[in-house]
Design a protein around this motif. Structure first.
Motif, PDB file in Angstrom:
ATOM      1  N   GLU A 162      -4.376   7.125   4.347  1.00 49.12           N
ATOM      2  CA  GLU A 162      -4.415   5.367   4.428  1.00 49.12           C
ATOM      3  C   GLU A 162      -5.733   6.223   6.121  1.00 49.12           C
TER       4      GLU A 162
ATOM      5  N   SER B  47       0.472  -1.327  -0.103  1.00 48.63           N
ATOM      6  CA  SER B  47       0.445  -0.042   0.541  1.00 48.63           C
ATOM      7  C   SER B  47       0.691   1.444  -0.178  1.00 48.63           C
TER       8      SER B  47
ATOM      9  N   ASP C 175       6.238   2.787   7.463  1.00 53.16           N
ATOM     10  CA  ASP C 175       6.169   2.197   5.998  1.00 53.16           C
ATOM     11  C   ASP C 175       6.493   3.655   4.944  1.00 53.16           C
TER      12      ASP C 175
HETATM   13 MG    MG Z   1      -0.291  -1.148   3.971  1.00 57.39          MG
END
Ligand code: MG
Ligand code: ADP
Length: 350
Positions: A140, A108, A152
């Motif tokens: 997100e 993602s 991330d």
């Molecule tokens: Mg992710």
């Protein structure tokens, strides 16, 4: 510029799990699997997207709305950029990724950071790398509904092969830790069981539990425990376990850095095993399949240590093995896993 190509890599977190939304430390490194994105400017306001597995989607700029599916990661990007008053126009996006999705390897973030980087270049938005990472996290948090921390997006933006990013998620200061001199194989196995971070699920629940613990302890963030040890024994049992994990995991990240500097792979491996127990028993984000894989590691003296990696509830595991031993052991464990769970696990290239 009318056409841009961007490539981002997935990441694997060596240690420091569920610490990033608590202002703590993490230690990710990059994997070879990547996401390639081609962006072509259009003269109208239409966004068209094609991605592998025959997925396609289109929408008008300014008409973004969450649909609880993969396109949210892209609509979220233009939604936030428009909200921040950046000027955009229509685009055709083509995405090709080799990062398995929902496997704790940041497909993602690789997607949203790649698209943000491409749009930044195409429309000369002058966003810094950290601006892009923070926008990716907001995609997100605010659009997809996954309350992920910043690890991330920072990892996808900065990580390099053979180096780990020692990141302080509170102030985004970081140090590159060289792994090239350490003689080990890093085995990464995708369990084949996908998690769903975006749904109203265990991940968001863990975040709420940490927030509740902070409220009861009257502190702004669990990070504070690292600087000023507080007695948290009086918390309700579940919250005590959650805080115990975050507190000890932050300590383990620092110990891991020391072990790497001393080239002490046994100590580093022992820390990985301890991290796993803490995530499985106290933070309760593992599943039987993942615990099985980590328990299997313990049958091999050539393995220094291992653990689940990523947010949990499925996903991937890592093991540190003696140099040259990783592939052989991984193949054996994958066969045993297949026999027990009838699920295909796969090796991910580091
Ligand atoms: Mg992710
Ligand atoms: P992870 O980031 O660990 O892979 P997430 O649940 O955070 O797991 O993100 C996975 C989701 O991201 C997928 O279910 C999909 O909705 C979206 N996604 C990731 N990569 C792609 C891609 N190449 N094309 C379309 N959607 C993608």
């Amino acid at each position: 510029m009318n056409e841009i190509k961007i490539k981002t890599h997935g990441r694997v977190n060596l240690i420091g799990e569920h610490t990033d939304y608590n202002g703590g430390w993490v230690l990710p490194t990059s994997i070879s699997q990547s996401t390639e994105i081609k962006i072509k400017k259009r003269s109208d306001d239409l966004i068209t997207i094609r991605s592998s597995a025959n997925r396609s989607h289109q929408y008008q700029l300014g008409q973004e709305a969450p649909k609880k599916t993969w396109s949210d990661y892209l609509e979220g990007v233009t939604f936030l950029l428009l909200k921040e008053k950046y000027k955009l126009q229509g685009m055709d996006l083509e995405i090709h990724s080799t990062i398995p999705e929902g496997s704790g390897l940041s497909s993602s973030a690789a997607l949203e950071i790649g698209v943000l980087k491409g749009i930044n270049e195409m429309f000369q938005l002058n966003l810094s790398i950290n601006d892009i990472a923070k926008l990716g996290q907001r995609v997100e948090n605010e659009f997809v509904g996954a309350r992920v921390g910043i690890m991330d997006q920072m990892a996808v933006s900065y990580c390099q092969p053979n180096t780990a990013l020692f990141l302080d998620t509170q102030n985004l200061s970081s140090e590159m830790i060289d792994l090239a001199d350490l003689k080990f194989d890093l085995v990464i196995i995708n369990s084949g069981i996908k998690h769903q971070l975006s749904a109203e699920n265990g991940y968001n629940q863990r975040r709420r539990e940490c927030e509740e613990a902070c409220r009861l302890l009257n502190i702004p963030s669990l990070r504070l425990l690292h600087h000023k040890p507080l007695n948290f024994d009086s918390l309700p049992l579940v919250l005590k376990k959650r805080v115990g994990h975050v507190y000890s995991e932050n300590q383990r990240v620092h110990s891991a850095i020391e072990a790497i500097r001393k080239k002490d792979l046994k100590e580093l491996g022992a820390l990985l095993y301890k991290s796993h127990s803490s995530l499985s028993i106290d933070y309760q984000v593992s599943i039987p399949e993942i615990d099985f894989l980590v328990d299997e590691f313990k049958n091999y003296p050539q393995i220094y240590g291992g653990r689940m990696t990523g947010g949990g509830f499925g996903g991937s595991v890592i093991a540190l093995t003696e140099k040259g031993e990783g592939k052989n052991i991984a193949d054996k464990i994958i066969s045993k896993y297949w026999a027990k769970f009838n699920t295909q696990a796969t090796i991910i290239n580091y």
